[in-house]
Design an enzyme around this catalytic site. Structure first.
Site, PDB file in Angstrom:
ATOM      1  N   LYS A  50       0.879  -1.301  -0.119  1.00 40.83           N
ATOM      2  CA  LYS A  50       0.033  -0.067  -0.042  1.00 40.83           C
ATOM      3  C   LYS A  50       0.836   1.450  -0.312  1.00 40.83           C
ATOM      4  O   LYS A  50       0.441   2.356  -0.518  1.00 40.83           O
ATOM      5  CB  LYS A  50      -0.954  -0.091   1.427  1.00 40.83           C
ATOM      6  N   GLY A  51       2.035   1.086   0.702  1.00 40.06           N
ATOM      7  CA  GLY A  51       2.893   2.344   0.866  1.00 40.06           C
ATOM      8  C   GLY A  51       2.959   3.296  -0.334  1.00 40.06           C
ATOM      9  O   GLY A  51       3.309   4.595  -0.059  1.00 40.06           O
ATOM     10  N   ASP A 110      14.455  -0.895   1.881  1.00 36.49           N
ATOM     11  CA  ASP A 110      15.117  -0.990   3.343  1.00 36.49           C
ATOM     12  C   ASP A 110      16.056  -2.065   3.025  1.00 36.49           C
ATOM     13  O   ASP A 110      17.179  -2.025   2.758  1.00 36.49           O
ATOM     14  CB  ASP A 110      14.050  -1.373   4.275  1.00 36.49           C
ATOM     15  N   LYS A 138      17.170   3.324   2.112  1.00 38.30           N
ATOM     16  CA  LYS A 138      17.931   3.379   3.486  1.00 38.30           C
ATOM     17  C   LYS A 138      18.967   2.496   2.931  1.00 38.30           C
ATOM     18  O   LYS A 138      18.953   1.250   3.206  1.00 38.30           O
ATOM     19  CB  LYS A 138      17.169   2.617   4.421  1.00 38.30           C
ATOM     20  N   PHE A 159      12.831   4.533  11.239  1.00 40.26           N
ATOM     21  CA  PHE A 159      11.611   4.215  10.711  1.00 40.26           C
ATOM     22  C   PHE A 159      10.735   5.597  10.594  1.00 40.26           C
ATOM     23  O   PHE A 159      10.677   6.026  11.307  1.00 40.26           O
ATOM     24  CB  PHE A 159      11.176   3.324  11.723  1.00 40.26           C
ATOM     25  N   VAL A 160      10.322   5.443   9.381  1.00 39.41           N
ATOM     26  CA  VAL A 160       9.510   6.623   8.949  1.00 39.41           C
ATOM     27  C   VAL A 160       8.067   6.474   8.584  1.00 39.41           C
ATOM     28  O   VAL A 160       7.851   5.203   8.111  1.00 39.41           O
ATOM     29  CB  VAL A 160      10.300   7.531   7.825  1.00 39.41           C
TER      30      VAL A 160
HETATM   31  P1  IMP Z   1      12.404  -4.342   2.273  1.00 37.09           P
HETATM   32  O1  IMP Z   1      11.897  -5.675   1.955  1.00 37.09           O
HETATM   33  O2  IMP Z   1      13.175  -4.580   3.687  1.00 37.09           O
HETATM   34  O3  IMP Z   1      13.446  -3.638   1.406  1.00 37.09           O
HETATM   35  O4  IMP Z   1      11.224  -3.448   2.911  1.00 37.09           O
HETATM   36  C1  IMP Z   1      10.669  -2.767   2.070  1.00 37.09           C
HETATM   37  C2  IMP Z   1       9.075  -2.386   2.608  1.00 37.09           C
HETATM   38  O5  IMP Z   1       9.088  -2.488   4.009  1.00 37.09           O
HETATM   39  C3  IMP Z   1       8.761  -1.057   2.100  1.00 37.09           C
HETATM   40  O6  IMP Z   1       7.822  -1.147   0.815  1.00 37.09           O
HETATM   41  C4  IMP Z   1       7.568  -0.578   3.191  1.00 37.09           C
HETATM   42  O7  IMP Z   1       6.524  -1.166   3.133  1.00 37.09           O
HETATM   43  C5  IMP Z   1       8.574  -1.249   4.315  1.00 37.09           C
HETATM   44  N1  IMP Z   1       9.145  -0.556   5.180  1.00 37.09           N
HETATM   45  C6  IMP Z   1      10.702  -0.452   5.106  1.00 37.09           C
HETATM   46  N2  IMP Z   1      11.237   0.468   5.884  1.00 37.09           N
HETATM   47  C7  IMP Z   1       9.973   1.340   6.528  1.00 37.09           C
HETATM   48  C8  IMP Z   1       9.941   2.541   7.145  1.00 37.09           C
HETATM   49  O8  IMP Z   1      10.612   3.294   7.629  1.00 37.09           O
HETATM   50  N3  IMP Z   1       8.680   3.008   7.425  1.00 37.09           N
HETATM   51  C9  IMP Z   1       7.602   2.373   6.933  1.00 37.09           C
HETATM   52  N4  IMP Z   1       7.627   1.272   6.130  1.00 37.09           N
HETATM   53  C10 IMP Z   1       8.920   0.743   5.882  1.00 37.09           C
HETATM   54 MG    MG Z   2       6.189  -0.991   0.019  1.00 34.71          MG
END
Ligand code: IMP
Ligand code: MG
Length: 189
Positions: A50-51, A110, A138, A159-160
């Site tokens: 959803k983000g 992330d 990040k 965390f944002v």
């Molecule tokens: P990854 O698979 O670890 O790269 O995470 C990516 C997903 O984690 C993003 O699409 C977000 O939905 C969530 N996410 C990662 N960091 C944050 C944050 O700081 N705030 C909110 N959601 C996050």
């Molecule tokens: Mg996402």
């Protein structure tokens, strides 16, 4: 759950990226994308729900070139603030992407696991090209290397929330990117 009339802004420790900074950067990203896709009228933006929904809405409106939209929902986080590493497909695209030019629109990278999973999934469907546009990154948290073609902002390991990003499904509606007060993470839901 938030109480009725709960002011979300009182949970914010600081604003990391304000509304003007977001819009300025999005117009820059859109200009670069317009230029890079000048030779095609077949650009499909794939929004990772959803983000990325707020970012997609602004990016789409900042683009001058014609494009289509589709949506995909994946989940990698439980209710917490650290990646579980496990990615699940919750909702798939509604169309065939074979031979099409795909631009994946993400909110944040992330660990890189979600995007790696999305890329593998999309590549298997033989699109003409796949590129990535993420609002936030990040870099210090990367566990899997992913190529990013368009990055809005590189941010520190915090965390944002806001501008589509949530903590436990709340705070998505805030119009800026913010850091929550630590007390919010420690509060029992
Ligand atoms: P990854 O698979 O670890 O790269 O995470 C990516 C997903 O984690 C993003 O699409 C977000 O939905 C969530 N996410 C990662 N960091 C944050 C944050 O700081 N705030 C909110 N959601 C996050
Ligand atoms: Mg996402």
């Amino acid at each position: 759950m938030n109480l009725p009339n709960h002011d979300l802004r009182q949970d914010i420790a600081s604003i990391l990226i304000n509304e003007t900074e977001l819009q300025t950067r999005i117009w820059q990203l859109a200009a670069a994308i317009d230029q890079d896709y000048a030779q095609t009228n077949d650009l499909l933006l794939v929004c990772a729900l959803k983000g990325a929904y707020v970012f997609l809405a602004d990016l789409s409106r900042a683009l001058q070139r014609p494009h289509h939209l589709d949506f995909m929902a994946l989940s990698s986080y439980g209710g917490g603030t650290t990646s579980s590493g496990a990615v699940q497909i919750l909702m798939d695209l509604t169309q065939d992407i074979k031979d099409r030019h795909i631009l994946v629109v993400e909110d944040i990278i992330d660990s890189g696991r979600t995007l790696t999973y999305i890329l593998r999934l999309l590549q298997a469907r033989q699109p003409a090209s796949v590129r990535i546009c993420t609002l936030l990154s990040k870099p210090s948290q990367r566990e899997v290397e992913v190529k990013t073609d368009y990055v809005g902002f590189e941010i520190p390991d915090e965390f944002v929330v806001g501008y589509g990003l949530d903590f436990d499904q709340s705070y998505r509606q805030l119009p800026f990117i913010a850091v929550l007060k630590p007390s919010i993470f420690l509060t029992e839901k």
